[in-house]
Structure formats: structure tokens, C-alpha cells
Scaffold this motif. Structure first.
Motif, PDB file in Angstrom:
ATOM      1  N   ALA A 263       0.831  -1.209   0.000  1.00 46.46           N
ATOM      2  CA  ALA A 263       0.000   0.000   0.000  1.00 46.46           C
ATOM      3  C   ALA A 263       0.866   1.260   0.000  1.00 46.46           C
ATOM      4  O   ALA A 263       0.598   2.209  -0.754  1.00 46.46           O
ATOM      5  N   LEU A 264       1.911   1.287   0.815  1.00 49.45           N
ATOM      6  CA  LEU A 264       2.791   2.454   0.853  1.00 49.45           C
ATOM      7  C   LEU A 264       3.509   2.633  -0.484  1.00 49.45           C
ATOM      8  O   LEU A 264       3.657   3.753  -0.981  1.00 49.45           O
ATOM      9  N   GLN A 265       3.956   1.521  -1.081  1.00 45.18           N
ATOM     10  CA  GLN A 265       4.634   1.619  -2.366  1.00 45.18           C
ATOM     11  C   GLN A 265       3.686   2.119  -3.455  1.00 45.18           C
ATOM     12  O   GLN A 265       4.074   2.912  -4.316  1.00 45.18           O
ATOM     13  N   ARG A 266       2.451   1.676  -3.421  1.00 43.25           N
ATOM     14  CA  ARG A 266       1.481   2.143  -4.413  1.00 43.25           C
ATOM     15  C   ARG A 266       1.194   3.632  -4.248  1.00 43.25           C
ATOM     16  O   ARG A 266       1.036   4.351  -5.242  1.00 43.25           O
ATOM     17  N   LEU A 267       1.144   4.105  -3.021  1.00 40.49           N
ATOM     18  CA  LEU A 267       0.957   5.535  -2.802  1.00 40.49           C
ATOM     19  C   LEU A 267       2.165   6.314  -3.298  1.00 40.49           C
ATOM     20  O   LEU A 267       2.032   7.431  -3.827  1.00 40.49           O
ATOM     21  N   ALA A 268       3.357   5.749  -3.147  1.00 40.51           N
ATOM     22  CA  ALA A 268       4.565   6.385  -3.684  1.00 40.51           C
ATOM     23  C   ALA A 268       4.527   6.385  -5.206  1.00 40.51           C
ATOM     24  O   ALA A 268       4.881   7.386  -5.849  1.00 40.51           O
ATOM     25  N   ASP A 269       4.082   5.274  -5.802  1.00 38.32           N
ATOM     26  CA  ASP A 269       3.985   5.196  -7.259  1.00 38.32           C
ATOM     27  C   ASP A 269       2.982   6.201  -7.807  1.00 38.32           C
ATOM     28  O   ASP A 269       3.138   6.695  -8.934  1.00 38.32           O
ATOM     29  N   ARG A 270       1.969   6.495  -7.036  1.00 40.09           N
ATOM     30  CA  ARG A 270       0.955   7.482  -7.446  1.00 40.09           C
ATOM     31  C   ARG A 270       1.378   8.906  -7.106  1.00 40.09           C
ATOM     32  O   ARG A 270       0.613   9.846  -7.272  1.00 40.09           O
ATOM     33  N   GLN A 271       2.571   9.042  -6.589  1.00 40.84           N
ATOM     34  CA  GLN A 271       3.161  10.335  -6.234  1.00 40.84           C
ATOM     35  C   GLN A 271       2.364  11.059  -5.152  1.00 40.84           C
ATOM     36  O   GLN A 271       2.274  12.285  -5.135  1.00 40.84           O
ATOM     37  N   ARG A 272       1.826  10.273  -4.215  1.00 41.04           N
ATOM     38  CA  ARG A 272       1.180  10.858  -3.044  1.00 41.04           C
ATOM     39  C   ARG A 272       2.196  11.038  -1.918  1.00 41.04           C
ATOM     40  O   ARG A 272       2.084  11.989  -1.130  1.00 41.04           O
ATOM     41  N   ILE A 273       3.147  10.096  -1.817  1.00 41.59           N
ATOM     42  CA  ILE A 273       4.167  10.162  -0.778  1.00 41.59           C
ATOM     43  C   ILE A 273       5.525   9.811  -1.380  1.00 41.59           C
ATOM     44  O   ILE A 273       5.620   9.312  -2.504  1.00 41.59           O
ATOM     45  N   VAL A 274       6.577  10.087  -0.597  1.00 40.89           N
ATOM     46  CA  VAL A 274       7.938   9.703  -0.959  1.00 40.89           C
ATOM     47  C   VAL A 274       8.473   8.806   0.148  1.00 40.89           C
ATOM     48  O   VAL A 274       8.395   9.154   1.333  1.00 40.89           O
ATOM     49  N   LEU A 275       8.968   7.638  -0.229  1.00 43.52           N
ATOM     50  CA  LEU A 275       9.586   6.721   0.719  1.00 43.52           C
ATOM     51  C   LEU A 275      11.098   6.852   0.601  1.00 43.52           C
ATOM     52  O   LEU A 275      11.658   6.684  -0.482  1.00 43.52           O
ATOM     53  N   ALA A 276      11.753   7.171   1.720  1.00 46.27           N
ATOM     54  CA  ALA A 276      13.202   7.389   1.704  1.00 46.27           C
ATOM     55  C   ALA A 276      13.886   6.488   2.708  1.00 46.27           C
ATOM     56  O   ALA A 276      13.302   6.097   3.721  1.00 46.27           O
ATOM     57  N   SER A 277      15.120   6.156   2.409  1.00 50.59           N
ATOM     58  CA  SER A 277      15.946   5.365   3.316  1.00 50.59           C
ATOM     59  C   SER A 277      17.226   6.137   3.580  1.00 50.59           C
ATOM     60  O   SER A 277      18.100   6.235   2.715  1.00 50.59           O
ATOM     61  N   VAL A 278      17.313   6.730   4.757  1.00 54.08           N
ATOM     62  CA  VAL A 278      18.453   7.560   5.139  1.00 54.08           C
ATOM     63  C   VAL A 278      19.455   6.710   5.902  1.00 54.08           C
ATOM     64  O   VAL A 278      19.086   5.981   6.832  1.00 54.08           O
ATOM     65  N   ALA A 279      20.709   6.803   5.519  1.00 52.57           N
ATOM     66  CA  ALA A 279      21.760   6.007   6.152  1.00 52.57           C
ATOM     67  C   ALA A 279      21.801   6.248   7.654  1.00 52.57           C
ATOM     68  O   ALA A 279      21.697   7.393   8.117  1.00 52.57           O
TER      69      ALA A 279
END
Length: 302
Positions: A263-279
Motif C-alpha cells: 500500500a505504501l509503495q502504491r501511494l509512492a507510485d501514485r506520487q502521493r508520498i515519498v519513501l526514503a531510506s536515510v543512512a
């Protein structure tokens, strides 16, 4: 009784009562509401296609509307309660106010217990912990699965038959947590499948989640999401469900369910959210079934 166990209390019927009363501040005579709320195809008939009387359709739905706090009796009339109306005025989109009330009622643990609707959230916690990559059969009740997962606690979900299972699914879909696909196959068998899919529910909660900041650490994002819907990871109902499991899920504190991850990835794909991985930042594992990812921060795309 509840929206899961009352067969007649499907979303369309409860909303029909709500919408009819929404347009009248003074309330309406019960018989008139019954005429408006009963589907035209059933009007003037003794029973529907399943042999159920139209009187039962309306009376049982009305009982559930009362139990939910949607309507109240005033002399010989029915009217919406002030809480259910939520400040909505005649001519407004009544479904917006209906949904708002249902979210506030069904996803408040204390309130849900008070009106005897706690089973819906427990069932939803189970549903969202299931794997969307393996859709469920709409016509096969999940009692065996529930018994295998949570044993004697299975009855707490109120999903105890095919009828209650399907009622639960109708509400899960209406509230934005499920997708139902398919129809009948070549042998005229019901081939519908059900997919845990909370994209609409999470998407609708984004403004509240990001009300104070457009970027949040993943744990804070989950805390705010589960504060709105306690059926997601870190939420009180989800934690209660996980404690019922016969076999605990490994890495539960580090890994998000496949349903939440997708669900989170689909929202990112729809450009509703950005998922980031910070070191070096605390992160959660996103589980996509055949592959994994990581997320430490979630941002609202503006």
C-alpha cells in the motif's frame, strides 16, 4: 449484533437511511424513510430474491443504525443524531459526513466496545495481516484460517460464517481497506477474489498524518497512522491481534506486513508520498513478497 453479524446492515442500506435523513433537520416519518431506503426493485414485493421480506431489510438495518448512534426517535419521526450529522447542512455531500462518522465510530476502540462493534476492528487487523499476493476466495469463509492463527480467539472477529465474512468484506471495501475482483467463471461458479488493499484508507488519512510536518520518520508515521486506524502496525488493536496469534510473526518489530508495504509503495507510485531510506536512521523493512526494501522516512509529496 453489529454491521458484521446483521446481514441486512450493508453499507448501501445504512447510507440510504442516513442520506434520506440528512436532507431533513426536523426528521422524517418512519414509513416514508422505509419507502426511500428500500430498493425500488423490492418495493411492493413480499420478499427479495433470497426470500427475505422487505420489512426485515429495513427494520434490521434501522436497528443497526440506532445501535451505531446514527439515528434517534423523535415522537413519530426519525432523525439523525447531532453527532452523526457532524455539522453537515442540507445540500452538502451526505456521504462525506456519513463516512466521517463511521470512521470516528468504528475506529475508536472505546467507542466501538461501547456500541458492541469491536469485532470489526479485530477482523480487520487479521485481514490486513494477510498476504495480498494470495487473494482470498469471496465465497469461502475463513474460519479454519482464523482458528489456525488465533485459536479460541477467532470468535472475537465475529466472522463465523460465510454471511458474516461477506458482510465484513463489504464494509472493508467501502471503508477503503479491500478490493473485490472477478465474477463468475466458465462453469458459472463465483470466482470473486478479495485483496487486502488499504490504499484508499491510508491515502485519506495523509492530510491528518502530515498536518504538522511534510516529512516524518517511519516510526512517527506509523504512530500517527495507527492513531487514526488502530488496525495498522503499532496500533492498539493490531497489537492485541498479534498477541492472540498461536505462532508469533518473526521480526514483527522491524518488518511491515506485505499489505502495508504494498500500500505504501502504491501511494509512492501514485506520487502521493515519498519513501526514503536515510543512512544510519532507524528503518523498517518493506516486504513485497519476492523482494524487500527499506524505509526510514515518509514524506508527503506536495
Amino acid at each position: 449484533m453489529s454491521i458484521v453479524t446483521t446481514a441486512q446492515a450493508v453499507p448501501s442500506r445504512l447510507f440510504a437511511i442516513y442520506a434520506s435523513l440528512f436532507e431533513s433537520d426536523a426528521g422524517e416519518i418512519k414509513d416514508r424513510i422505509e419507502a426511500w431506503a428500500t430498493p425500488p426493485s423490492l418495493s411492493g414485493r413480499g420478499a427479495d430474491d433470497d426470500g427475505e421480506s422487505t420489512t426485515t431489510l429495513f427494520s434490521n438495518t434501522l436497528l443497526e443504525a440506532r445501535r451505531l448512534g446514527l439515528v434517534e426517535d423523535m415522537d413519530d419521526k426519525l432523525r439523525l443524531t447531532a453527532d452523526a450529522r457532524g455539522g453537515g447542512k442540507r445540500g452538502s455531500d451526505s456521504e462525506v459526513y456519513f463516512l466521517d462518522y463511521m470512521y470516528r465510530t468504528l475506529f475508536d476502540p472505546a467507542r466501538a466496545i461501547e456500541i458492541k462493534h469491536a469485532g470489526f476492528m479485530i477482523a480487520l487487523a487479521w485481514f490486513l495481516s494477510s498476504n495480498p499476493l494470495h487473494p482470498m476466495n469471496f465465497s469461502v469463509p475463513p474460519q479454519r484460517t482464523l482458528q489456525a492463527e488465533i485459536g479460541e480467539h477467532a470468535s472475537k472477529t465475529e466472522v463465523t460464517s460465510l454471511n458474516t465474512y461477506q458482510n465484513f468484506l463489504y464494509w472493508a471495501r467501502y471503508l477503503g481497506f479491500a478490493t473485490i475482483v472477478g465474477g463468475r467463471d466458465a462453469d458459472d461458479q463465483n470466482a470473486r477474489r478479495v485483496i487486502p488493499d488499504p490504499v484508499r484508507a491510508i491515502g485519506g488519512a495523509l492530510p491528518a498524518i502530515f498536518a504538522e510536518s511534510i516529512e516524518l520518520p517511519i516510526e512517527q508515521f506509523l504512530t500517527r497512522l495507527s492513531g487514526i486506524f488502530p488496525v495498522f502496525e503499532t496500533g492498539s488493536v493490531r497489537e492485541d491481534y498479534e498477541a492472540m496469534r498461536r505462532i508469533p510473526v518473526p521480526d514483527r518489530g522491524q518488518r511491515l506486513s506485505v499489505t502495508t508495504s504494498v500500500a505504501l509503495q502504491r501511494l509512492a507510485d501514485r506520487q502521493r508520498i515519498v519513501l526514503a531510506s536515510v543512512a544510519d536512521a532507524p528503518a523498517r523493512i518493506l516486504d513485497f513478497g519476492m523482494r524487500e526494501g527499506g524505509v526510514s522516512h515518509v514524506a508527503l509529496r506536495t
